[in-house]
Scaffold this motif. Structure first.
Motif, mmCIF file in Angstrom:
data_model
loop_
_atom_site.group_PDB
_atom_site.id
_atom_site.type_symbol
_atom_site.label_atom_id
_atom_site.label_comp_id
_atom_site.label_asym_id
_atom_site.label_seq_id
_atom_site.Cartn_x
_atom_site.Cartn_y
_atom_site.Cartn_z
ATOM 1 N N GLY A 143 8.106 44.772 -22.902
ATOM 2 C CA GLY A 143 6.908 44.315 -23.582
ATOM 3 C C GLY A 143 7.178 44.243 -25.072
ATOM 4 N N VAL A 144 6.891 43.110 -25.683
ATOM 5 C CA VAL A 144 7.115 42.910 -27.113
ATOM 6 C C VAL A 144 5.753 42.761 -27.789
ATOM 7 N N VAL A 145 5.407 43.721 -28.615
ATOM 8 C CA VAL A 145 4.134 43.697 -29.340
ATOM 9 C C VAL A 145 4.391 43.185 -30.749
ATOM 10 N N GLY A 146 3.972 41.957 -31.013
ATOM 11 C CA GLY A 146 4.276 41.296 -32.278
ATOM 12 C C GLY A 146 5.404 40.310 -32.071
ATOM 13 N N LEU A 147 5.097 39.017 -32.185
ATOM 14 C CA LEU A 147 6.064 37.985 -31.816
ATOM 15 C C LEU A 147 6.472 37.127 -33.012
ATOM 16 N N GLY A 148 6.649 37.768 -34.146
ATOM 17 C CA GLY A 148 7.117 37.071 -35.333
ATOM 18 C C GLY A 148 8.622 36.888 -35.308
ATOM 19 N N ALA A 149 9.242 36.892 -36.482
ATOM 20 C CA ALA A 149 10.679 36.613 -36.595
ATOM 21 C C ALA A 149 11.514 37.593 -35.783
ATOM 22 N N ILE A 150 11.201 38.886 -35.870
ATOM 23 C CA ILE A 150 11.987 39.898 -35.157
ATOM 24 C C ILE A 150 11.614 39.923 -33.686
ATOM 25 N N GLY A 151 10.320 39.962 -33.396
ATOM 26 C CA GLY A 151 9.870 40.046 -32.006
ATOM 27 C C GLY A 151 10.381 38.905 -31.153
ATOM 28 N N SER A 152 10.403 37.692 -31.710
ATOM 29 C CA SER A 152 10.879 36.544 -30.931
ATOM 30 C C SER A 152 12.379 36.638 -30.665
ATOM 31 N N LEU A 153 13.141 37.160 -31.630
ATOM 32 C CA LEU A 153 14.584 37.344 -31.403
ATOM 33 C C LEU A 153 14.841 38.402 -30.340
#
Length: 391
Positions: A143-153
């Motif tokens: 589960g990825v909480v926050g899908l910005g630059a880091i989360g998407s990578l």
């Protein structure tokens, strides 16, 4: 000549972006036009009136009093994505440490200093290794909480490892959505994500809305045996609530970049010393990005990657022209009054752009000739105008 004051150790590659014919750069400098810093806290420092912009060589800006600076017309820049790969790699390392008995296995092996027979040691290893075997990441759900630059990578890397990925981000931008792999499943809320994931990694900013996002209440929804990873910000997680969840065997492990006294000495906590974005490459990337942004603002008035001002850019007009920039409270009529001032003083406008963000508006106006001091003073006196520059 522009003056730049630096705090902390800033990468030489970033500092070398400043043309020394136009910039004086030093850690001890009077009346600076801008700051470049990393983790230095500015909250208790008096801000010189000369400062026009602050460039934080990193993603977070919790060490900068952004709201206070906004009221003074000071632009605060950051470097989103510049350290994303460094953090992504450490998150991957954290997941691997949490899936296999790597650390306890190595600690056990290194404790066998009284053994001298290699054959005997090999037999002992074969007998005991099962307790450190762990499980593979493939097929597990992240589960990825926050899908910005880091989360998407992180999401992309997990998919490449054969994991299932569930994402949750109530503030997902259109740009971030385009960047996100299509295989990422969407969770309606945080509780839904926590309940179905074997690993949960946090990648949201430390703002009021995310203060103790992971708390005793939200952890009631976590899947039994899950591993929680926090390489975002300390304030996002209530450490005491995590300890209670670990003691209750609801969470299996907590892996983070933010040691706290209550977390130390536990076999089910791996706390790293805030090294997520500390690679040489990340520090260079951040310094280069913010240096370029700061120079473009000081020399041209353009704004990119600001946390408190809108993104604005305009090509310079013909040679010999001048550029006026001003910020103001985001209320109606201000731009009209400024344009009236220019018209009253026979200042011809060549091009202009106006953008707003929340309570602040920002304007770039190119004019045929440099405005007189009287014109600048008249603009400054317009109600709700905060700061004016002529470039």
């Amino acid at each position: 000549m522009y003056k730049i004051k630096t705090y902390n150790t800033i990468s030489v590659k970033g500092l070398n972006r400043f043309d020394r014919a136009k910039y004086e750069v030093a850690s001890d400098i009077n009346n600076p036009d801008g700051y470049v810093l990393r983790s230095h806290k500015l909250h208790d420092e008096v801000l010189p009136e000369s400062v026009k912009a602050v460039a934080r060589a990193g993603a977070g800006t919790n060490n900068v009093p952004v709201a206070e600076y906004t009221k003074k017309g000071v632009v605060v820049f950051n470097a989103p994505g510049a350290n994303a790969n460094a953090v992504k790699e450490l998150v991957l390392a954290g997941m691997l440490l949490g899936s296999r008995g790597i650390i306890p296995g190595m600690n056990w092996a290194n404790s066998l200093t009284d053994m001298t027979d290699a054959a005997e040691m090999s037999k002992l290893m074969e007998k005991q290794k099962s307790q450190f075997a762990g499980s593979e990441l493939i097929g597990k759900t992240l589960g990825v909480v926050g899908l910005g630059a880091i989360g998407s990578l992180v999401a992309e890397t997990a998919l490449a490892l054969g994991m299932n990925v569930v994402g949750y981000d109530p503030a997902l931008s259109v740009e971030a959505a385009w960047r996100l792999p299509s295989q990422v499943m969407r969770a309606e809320n945080l509780q839904a994500l926590l309940s179905r994931c074997d690993y949960v990694t946090l990648h949201v900013p430390a703002i009021e809305a995310t203060q103790h996002l992971i708390n005793e209440e939200s952890l009631k929804s976590v899947k039994a045996g899950a591993v929680l990873l926090n390489f975002a910000r300390e304030a996002i997680v209530d450490a005491e609530a995590v300890v209670k969840s670990l003691d209750a065997k609801q969470l299996r492990m907590y892996i983070c970049d933010f040691p706290e006294p209550s977390l130390l000495g536990r076999d089910d906590v791996y706390a790293m010393p805030h090294i997520g974005a500390s690679t040489a490459e990340a520090e260079e990337n951040c310094a280069i990005m913010v240096a370029d942004q700061l120079m473009d603002y000081l020399e041209n008035g353009n704004i990119k990657n600001s946390v408190n001002f809108p993104q604005v850019a305009m090509e310079r007009a013909a040679q010999g022209s001048a550029r006026i920039t001003f910020c103001n409270d985001n209320v109606s009529g201000v731009l009209g009054h400024v344009l009236s001032v220019l018209a009253d003083h026979d200042v011809n406008v060549i091009d202009m752009v106006n953008k707003s963000r929340g309570d602040i508006a920002y304007n770039i106006i190119d004019v045929e000739q440099p405005p007189s001091d009287a014109v600048v003073s008249a603009i400054e006196s317009v109600e709700h105008v905060i700061a004016v520059r002529v470039i």
